[in-house]
Design a protein around this motif. Structure first.
Motif, PDB file in Angstrom:
ATOM      1  N   GLY A  26       0.703  -1.090   0.073  1.00 16.82           N
ATOM      2  CA  GLY A  26       0.134  -0.009   0.123  1.00 16.82           C
ATOM      3  C   GLY A  26       0.842   1.238  -0.170  1.00 16.82           C
ATOM      4  N   LEU A  27       1.885   1.228   0.550  1.00 16.63           N
ATOM      5  CA  LEU A  27       2.618   2.576   0.642  1.00 16.63           C
ATOM      6  C   LEU A  27       4.116   2.396  -0.042  1.00 16.63           C
ATOM      7  CD1 LEU A  27       1.913   3.698   4.299  1.00 16.63           C
ATOM      8  CD2 LEU A  27       1.175   4.559   2.328  1.00 16.63           C
ATOM      9  N   VAL A  28       4.056   1.408  -0.882  1.00 13.30           N
ATOM     10  CA  VAL A  28       5.480   1.147  -1.636  1.00 13.30           C
ATOM     11  C   VAL A  28       5.812   2.309  -2.326  1.00 13.30           C
ATOM     12  CG1 VAL A  28       6.745  -0.253  -3.492  1.00 13.30           C
ATOM     13  CG2 VAL A  28       5.243  -1.281  -1.513  1.00 13.30           C
ATOM     14  N   ILE A  29       4.737   2.930  -2.773  1.00  8.05           N
ATOM     15  CA  ILE A  29       4.904   4.375  -3.748  1.00  8.05           C
ATOM     16  C   ILE A  29       4.411   5.362  -2.864  1.00  8.05           C
ATOM     17  CG2 ILE A  29       4.190   5.726  -5.710  1.00  8.05           C
ATOM     18  CD1 ILE A  29       3.797   2.935  -7.430  1.00  8.05           C
ATOM     19  N   SER A  30       5.407   6.164  -2.265  1.00  6.79           N
ATOM     20  CA  SER A  30       4.890   6.840  -1.131  1.00  6.79           C
ATOM     21  C   SER A  30       4.456   8.492  -1.515  1.00  6.79           C
ATOM     22  CB  SER A  30       6.042   7.203  -0.227  1.00  6.79           C
ATOM     23  OG  SER A  30       7.283   7.427  -0.976  1.00  6.79           O
ATOM     24  N   ASN A  63       3.865   9.029  -9.019  1.00  4.69           N
ATOM     25  CA  ASN A  63       4.790   7.869  -8.573  1.00  4.69           C
ATOM     26  C   ASN A  63       6.321   8.154  -8.282  1.00  4.69           C
ATOM     27  OD1 ASN A  63       2.189   6.198  -8.870  1.00  4.69           O
ATOM     28  ND2 ASN A  63       2.633   7.052 -11.016  1.00  4.69           N
ATOM     29  N   TYR A  64       6.592   8.526  -7.223  1.00  2.00           N
ATOM     30  CA  TYR A  64       8.163   9.031  -7.075  1.00  2.00           C
ATOM     31  C   TYR A  64       8.591  10.162  -7.941  1.00  2.00           C
ATOM     32  CZ  TYR A  64       8.304   4.102  -5.043  1.00  2.00           C
ATOM     33  OH  TYR A  64       8.365   2.951  -4.427  1.00  2.00           O
ATOM     34  N   GLY A  65       7.536  10.981  -8.036  1.00  2.00           N
ATOM     35  CA  GLY A  65       7.594  12.275  -8.958  1.00  2.00           C
ATOM     36  C   GLY A  65       7.604  12.034 -10.322  1.00  2.00           C
ATOM     37  N   HIS A  66       6.816  10.858 -10.806  1.00  2.00           N
ATOM     38  CA  HIS A  66       6.964  10.595 -12.317  1.00  2.00           C
ATOM     39  C   HIS A  66       5.501   9.980 -12.532  1.00  2.00           C
ATOM     40  CE1 HIS A  66      11.083  11.025 -12.708  1.00  2.00           C
ATOM     41  NE2 HIS A  66      11.308  10.291 -11.656  1.00  2.00           N
ATOM     42  N   VAL A  67       4.978  10.241 -13.653  1.00  2.00           N
ATOM     43  CA  VAL A  67       3.689   9.636 -14.023  1.00  2.00           C
ATOM     44  C   VAL A  67       3.992   7.902 -14.068  1.00  2.00           C
ATOM     45  CG1 VAL A  67       2.043   9.174 -15.975  1.00  2.00           C
ATOM     46  CG2 VAL A  67       3.208  11.484 -15.580  1.00  2.00           C
ATOM     47  N   PRO A 119       6.465   5.094 -12.566  1.00  4.45           N
ATOM     48  CA  PRO A 119       7.482   4.787 -11.696  1.00  4.45           C
ATOM     49  C   PRO A 119       8.628   3.977 -12.268  1.00  4.45           C
ATOM     50  CG  PRO A 119       5.658   3.238 -11.072  1.00  4.45           C
ATOM     51  CD  PRO A 119       5.029   4.129 -12.224  1.00  4.45           C
ATOM     52  N   THR A 120       9.608   3.655 -11.579  1.00  2.00           N
ATOM     53  CA  THR A 120      10.691   2.918 -11.862  1.00  2.00           C
ATOM     54  C   THR A 120      10.272   1.585 -11.209  1.00  2.00           C
ATOM     55  OG1 THR A 120      12.425   4.646 -12.042  1.00  2.00           O
ATOM     56  CG2 THR A 120      13.149   2.460 -11.621  1.00  2.00           C
ATOM     57  N   PHE A 121      10.058   0.639 -11.976  1.00  2.00           N
ATOM     58  CA  PHE A 121       9.764  -0.815 -11.330  1.00  2.00           C
ATOM     59  C   PHE A 121      11.003  -1.258 -10.837  1.00  2.00           C
ATOM     60  CE2 PHE A 121       6.457   0.316 -14.534  1.00  2.00           C
ATOM     61  CZ  PHE A 121       5.617   0.392 -13.849  1.00  2.00           C
ATOM     62  N   TYR A 122      11.311  -1.074  -9.586  1.00  2.00           N
ATOM     63  CA  TYR A 122      12.582  -1.794  -8.976  1.00  2.00           C
ATOM     64  C   TYR A 122      12.224  -3.087  -8.348  1.00  2.00           C
ATOM     65  CZ  TYR A 122      11.186   0.682  -4.723  1.00  2.00           C
ATOM     66  OH  TYR A 122      10.100   1.145  -3.711  1.00  2.00           O
ATOM     67  N   PHE A 155       1.316   0.177  -8.616  1.00  2.29           N
ATOM     68  CA  PHE A 155       1.065   1.034  -9.716  1.00  2.29           C
ATOM     69  C   PHE A 155      -0.192   0.596 -10.573  1.00  2.29           C
ATOM     70  CE2 PHE A 155       1.794   2.339 -14.452  1.00  2.29           C
ATOM     71  CZ  PHE A 155       1.725   3.709 -14.238  1.00  2.29           C
ATOM     72  N   ALA A 156      -0.319  -0.965 -10.639  1.00  3.70           N
ATOM     73  CA  ALA A 156      -1.360  -1.555 -11.369  1.00  3.70           C
ATOM     74  C   ALA A 156      -2.677  -1.208 -10.529  1.00  3.70           C
ATOM     75  CB  ALA A 156      -1.242  -2.769 -11.500  1.00  3.70           C
ATOM     76  N   HIS A 157      -2.517  -1.289  -9.065  1.00  2.00           N
ATOM     77  CA  HIS A 157      -3.927  -0.774  -8.351  1.00  2.00           C
ATOM     78  C   HIS A 157      -4.316   0.747  -8.814  1.00  2.00           C
ATOM     79  CE1 HIS A 157      -6.406  -0.494  -5.057  1.00  2.00           C
ATOM     80  NE2 HIS A 157      -5.932   0.675  -4.792  1.00  2.00           N
ATOM     81  N   ARG A 158      -3.082   1.706  -9.034  1.00  3.40           N
ATOM     82  CA  ARG A 158      -3.709   2.917  -9.260  1.00  3.40           C
ATOM     83  C   ARG A 158      -4.141   3.030 -10.491  1.00  3.40           C
ATOM     84  NH1 ARG A 158       0.943   6.872  -6.471  1.00  3.40           N
ATOM     85  NH2 ARG A 158       0.862   5.926  -4.475  1.00  3.40           N
ATOM     86  N   CYS A 159      -3.435   2.486 -11.558  1.00  4.25           N
ATOM     87  CA  CYS A 159      -4.154   2.344 -12.937  1.00  4.25           C
ATOM     88  C   CYS A 159      -5.431   2.098 -12.924  1.00  4.25           C
ATOM     89  CB  CYS A 159      -3.284   1.714 -13.893  1.00  4.25           C
ATOM     90  SG  CYS A 159      -1.716   2.362 -14.208  1.00  4.25           S
TER      91      CYS A 159
END
Length: 123
Positions: free
Chosen positions: A7-11, A16-20, A22-25, A33-37
């Motif tokens: 839930g808080l992986v992207i904070s 998403n980390y300042g980008h549309v 994110p970097t998928f590390y 990100f899939a949840h957000r999309c």
């Protein structure tokens, strides 16, 4: 999201980390990100349908009422989702309310769909 502790992986939100995108590390970032999309797609489709039904004065209130409930539920759900991320705390009460909000959105969308289906059959 909750069961994987993603839930808080992207904070940050709405970026998403300042980008549309994110970097998928790791896979948890992809899951979040899939949840957000998926949420953006459901918000857009749900609000478009609900607004169209709710604002059509020719329709019976029996159809329009769940559309108004759906519009409100989507707005509250969006606010709860943002509220979980913005303070970066993942407060259990907000997280629980967000999960409950998803159930309310689903239920109100289901009621609207069933009533629209019944109305389209002339019942």
């Amino acid at each position: 999201i909750r069961h994987q502790h993603a839930g808080l992986v992207i904070s940050d939100f709405p970026l998403n980390y300042g980008h549309v995108i994110p970097t998928f590390y790791n896979w948890l970032v992809a899951l979040n990100f899939a949840h957000r999309c998926g949420a953006w797609i459901l918000i857009s489709a749900g609000m478009a349908l609900a607004w169209r039904v709710a604002s059509d004065k020719r329709l019976d209130p029996w159809l329009r009422q769940p559309a108004w409930v759906l519009l409100g539920a989507i707005a509250v759900q969006f606010a709860l989702g943002a509220g979980v991320v913005w303070p970066q705390l993942g407060l259990p009460i907000l997280t629980s309310a967000h999960v409950l909000g998803g159930a309310v959105v689903f239920t109100s969308a289901l009621v609207l769909a069933l009533r629209l289906g019944r109305a389209s059959q002339g019942a």
